[in-house]
Design an enzyme around this catalytic site. Structure first.
Site, PDB file in Angstrom:
ATOM      1  CB  SER A  88      -0.879   0.016   1.253  1.00  0.00           C
ATOM      2  OG  SER A  88      -1.325   1.341   1.518  1.00  0.00           O
ATOM      3  CG  HIS A 102      -3.989  -1.694  -1.219  1.00  0.00           C
ATOM      4  ND1 HIS A 102      -5.099  -2.469  -1.502  1.00  0.00           N
ATOM      5  CD2 HIS A 102      -4.361  -0.866  -0.207  1.00  0.00           C
ATOM      6  CE1 HIS A 102      -6.087  -2.139  -0.676  1.00  0.00           C
ATOM      7  NE2 HIS A 102      -5.664  -1.168   0.124  1.00  0.00           N
ATOM      8  CG  ASP A 149      -5.047   2.329   1.206  1.00  0.00           C
ATOM      9  OD1 ASP A 149      -3.914   2.003   1.589  1.00  0.00           O
ATOM     10  OD2 ASP A 149      -6.002   1.535   1.125  1.00  0.00           O
ATOM     11  CG  MET A 170      -8.267   7.202   2.612  1.00  0.00           C
ATOM     12  SD  MET A 170      -7.208   7.263   4.073  1.00  0.00           S
ATOM     13  CE  MET A 170      -6.492   5.620   4.006  1.00  0.00           C
ATOM     14  CG  HIS A 210      -9.315   0.152   0.100  1.00  0.00           C
ATOM     15  ND1 HIS A 210      -8.652  -0.018   1.297  1.00  0.00           N
ATOM     16  CD2 HIS A 210     -10.638   0.141   0.418  1.00  0.00           C
ATOM     17  CE1 HIS A 210      -9.523  -0.114   2.273  1.00  0.00           C
ATOM     18  NE2 HIS A 210     -10.743  -0.031   1.767  1.00  0.00           N
ATOM     19  CG  MET A 224     -11.117   3.249   2.562  1.00  0.00           C
ATOM     20  SD  MET A 224      -9.522   3.211   3.404  1.00  0.00           S
ATOM     21  CE  MET A 224      -8.447   3.276   1.984  1.00  0.00           C
ATOM     22  CG  MET A 230     -11.342  -2.780   5.678  1.00  0.00           C
ATOM     23  SD  MET A 230      -9.814  -2.284   4.893  1.00  0.00           S
ATOM     24  CE  MET A 230      -9.156  -1.143   6.115  1.00  0.00           C
ATOM     25  CG  ASP A 267      -6.082  -2.846   3.489  1.00  0.00           C
ATOM     26  OD1 ASP A 267      -6.846  -2.097   2.861  1.00  0.00           O
ATOM     27  OD2 ASP A 267      -4.984  -2.476   3.936  1.00  0.00           O
TER      28      ASP A 267
HETATM   29  C1  DX5 Z   1      -6.071   1.764   5.852  1.00  0.00           C
HETATM   30  C2  DX5 Z   1      -5.624   1.230   4.528  1.00  0.00           C
HETATM   31  C3  DX5 Z   1      -4.491   0.234   4.591  1.00  0.00           C
HETATM   32  C4  DX5 Z   1      -3.198   0.789   5.026  1.00  0.00           C
HETATM   33  C5  DX5 Z   1      -2.182  -0.329   5.084  1.00  0.00           C
HETATM   34  O1  DX5 Z   1      -7.271   2.473   5.677  1.00  0.00           O
HETATM   35  O2  DX5 Z   1      -6.701   0.554   3.933  1.00  0.00           O
HETATM   36  O3  DX5 Z   1      -4.269  -0.246   3.251  1.00  0.00           O
HETATM   37  O4  DX5 Z   1      -2.706   1.756   4.250  1.00  0.00           O
HETATM   38  O5  DX5 Z   1      -2.030  -0.543   6.368  1.00  0.00           O
HETATM   39  P1  DX5 Z   1      -0.605  -0.874   7.076  1.00  0.00           P
HETATM   40  O6  DX5 Z   1       0.274   0.350   6.950  1.00  0.00           O
HETATM   41  O7  DX5 Z   1      -1.037  -1.172   8.472  1.00  0.00           O
HETATM   42  O8  DX5 Z   1      -0.061  -2.048   6.338  1.00  0.00           O
HETATM   43 ZN    ZN Z   2      -6.425  -0.296   1.836  1.00  0.00          ZN
END
Ligand code: DX5
Ligand code: ZN
Length: 218
Positions: A6, A31, A33, A35, A64, A66, A135, A173
């Site tokens: 990620s 990956h 993320d 947001m 992903h 969010m 999650m 994740d």
């Molecule tokens: C949190 C994200 C995760 C995060 C990865 O909302 O979905 O993908 O970035 O988490 P860690 O850094 O804990 O691997």
């Molecule tokens: Zn994620």
């Protein structure tokens, strides 16, 4: 096991260098993320960053979402280069139509849920999706502590897949490191997301190798 680092915890002053190092070291996917500051208390990347990543490496982009109202952004992220589009069941008012739209855009469809959302909320859609993202932290930030109940959810999803002949991949994740990788693989994970355990390490390649060599718990 598919390894999907990620980029949330990457050093954005050196993003191309870090992403290319991860790809060269054997990352299978990236990956991403996304947001929006509404669905989660953080803001990250628009389609412009996905488009940049698309031009940096030739890896599948596992986006992903969010965000509230994901339907409004599916085509923008797909056009930017997303290969996988995963939406939160808590944010998709008409999940069946959302999954159909993702497929119509030519992307793979994933669904996910927050740690306290009952797993049963996904049951009606499991036969339509390509991926289920479990999650193992509350969404919004990297570097959080793994929530152990995620292991039961992974096992349950693997059981449902076996009994009902479904074909979705199971992804985990949040909070995953070398110690936990074996346990989640043992529980049934196919795709492993790791942010902190890759991009906040002094040597990205060594961090990826450590995760890659993790096998099922002996
Ligand atoms: C949190 C994200 C995760 C995060 C990865 O909302 O979905 O993908 O970035 O988490 P860690 O850094 O804990 O691997
Ligand atoms: Zn994620």
């Amino acid at each position: 096991m598919i390894l999907a680092p990620s980029i949330l915890n990457a050093d954005f002053s050196r993003l191309p260098e870090q992403v290319k190092a991860a790809a060269a070291a054997g990352a299978d996917w990236l990956h991403v993320d996304v947001m929006d500051g509404h669905f989660v208390p953080n803001i990250t990347f628009g389609p412009v960053v996905v488009n940049g990543l698309r031009r940096m490496v030739d890896l599948p982009l596992d986006v992903h979402l969010m965000i509230d109202n994901p339907d409004a952004f599916l085509s923008a992220y797909r056009e930017a280069g997303a290969d996988w589009l995963t939406v939160h069941v808590e944010a998709a008012k008409h999940l069946w139509r959302t999954v159909d739209t993702i497929h119509a855009l030519g992307a793979k469809a994933g669904v996910t849920l927050n740690p306290a959302t009952p797993l049963g909320h996904l049951e009606p859609i499991l036969g339509q999706v390509d991926l289920v993202l479990v999650m193992s932290v509350e969404p919004g930030f990297g570097g959080q502590k793994f929530i152990p109940s995620a292991l039961d959810r992974i096992a349950q999803l693997a059981e449902w897949r076996r009994l009902r002949g479904f074909s979705y991949l199971i992804e985990v994740d949040g909070g995953i490191d070398q110690q936990l990788a074996g346990a989640v693989i043992q529980a049934g994970v196919d795709v492993l997301v790791a942010g902190y355990a890759v991009f906040r390490q002094p040597d990205i390649a060594a961090a990826i190798q450590r995760l890659r060599t993790c096998k099922k718990d002996s």
